[in-house]
Design an enzyme around this catalytic site. Structure first.
Site, PDB file in Angstrom:
ATOM      1  N   SER A 132       0.856  -1.195   0.000  1.00  0.00           N
ATOM      2  CA  SER A 132       0.000   0.000   0.000  1.00  0.00           C
ATOM      3  C   SER A 132       0.886   1.237   0.000  1.00  0.00           C
ATOM      4  CB  SER A 132      -0.893   0.004   1.240  1.00  0.00           C
ATOM      5  OG  SER A 132      -1.546   1.251   1.399  1.00  0.00           O
ATOM      6  N   TYR A 145      -2.096  -0.483  10.371  1.00  0.00           N
ATOM      7  CA  TYR A 145      -2.185  -0.910   8.971  1.00  0.00           C
ATOM      8  C   TYR A 145      -0.964  -0.420   8.194  1.00  0.00           C
ATOM      9  CZ  TYR A 145      -3.731  -1.192   4.135  1.00  0.00           C
ATOM     10  OH  TYR A 145      -3.802  -1.457   2.780  1.00  0.00           O
TER      11      TYR A 145
END
Length: 265
Positions: A132, A145
């Site tokens: 990501s 995350y």
């Protein structure tokens, strides 16, 4: 010769879209996930990446079916935890890392022997991690995350050199905002201390709903998986590429300021 791909999280989102493209290109695709969502040309095998036993059993089945080994491993399975660092519980933190970081490592460990098998007849074997842009720019109130994806980037960097002599290559795709049914657990405890937390998380969710389609990102994943020569780290769109370029040039204080403004901190 028919090529074989194994995808974690291939029953939904980016993983499912990636599976569809690979099937259209003649691959035999195995989806390792907890939920079965039938897709033509895809063989679903139950697998929970947080449980070593199910990972091991899944690859035993694949080894029985694919005696000549596999060509491609794509790691898409993931989830998110949103909330402040201060109020993230041990359970939430551990589960976040278990799914997003330790899970892919469990899968890689079992996949490597099959990727090495019959190397002479399978010259282009690759592992692709779906990371990501949060690995590059830690998102406020999504710290865990972001940290799991930064860890994946670091693991991929190390792994790339470890398996180089085995003619296995590694690539990472770092999508920006993507419109999928991404699973996220939100903990709003401490909202009185962090009054901007709700707006930051809402902004993030809004950006996702206006982000790239799963199919668009899947095209990038397949490109990273199948091109002869590919960079270790790859973005999903031009904006993300520009952001990574600017991060290398601009002071950290500027990056912090931009992220702060984006998420109303």
């Amino acid at each position: 010769m028919r090529k074989t791909a194994v995808i974690t999280g291939g029953s939904s989102g980016i993983g499912r879209a990636t599976a569809a493209i690979l099937v259209s290109r003649g691959y035999m695709v195995y989806d390792l996930s907890r939920s079965e969502n039938p897709q033509e040309g895809v063989c679903h095998i139950y697998c929970d990446v947080t449980h070593t036993e199910t990972v091991n059993e899944a690859f035993k089945l694949i080894a029985q079916k694919e005696e000549k080994g596999i060509d491609l491993l794509i790691l898409c399975a993931g989830m998110g935890v949103a909330g402040s660092v201060e109020h993230t519980t041990d359970t939430e933190m551990i589960h976040q890392f278990d799914v997003n970081t330790f899970g892919p490592v469990r899968v890689v460990r079992q996949a490597l022997p099959l990727l090495r098998k019959n190397a002479k007849t399978r010259p282009r074997r690759r592992i692709v991690f779906v990371s990501s842009m949060a690995a590059q720019f830690g998102i406020p109130f999504q710290s865990m995350y972001s940290a799991t994806k930064a860890a994946i980037n670091s693991i991929a960097f190390s792994l790339s050199n470890e398996v180089r002599s085995q003619n296995i290559t590694v690539a990472v795709v770092m999508p920006g905002d993507v419109k999928t049914n991404f699973k996220r657990k939100t903990n709003l405890e401490g909202n009185d201390i962090y009054p901007n937390m709700k707006s930051a998380i809402s902004q993030m969710e809004h950006d996702e709903q206006n982000g790239l389609s799963a199919e668009a990102v899947a095209q990038r994943v397949v490109r990273a998986a199948t091109r002869r020569h590919i960079s270790l780290f790859n973005t999903s769109d031009r904006l993300s590429t520009l952001e990574c370029f600017l991060q290398r040039l601009l002071p950290t204080s500027v990056a912090l300021y931009v992220v702060r403004k984006l998420y109303h901190c």
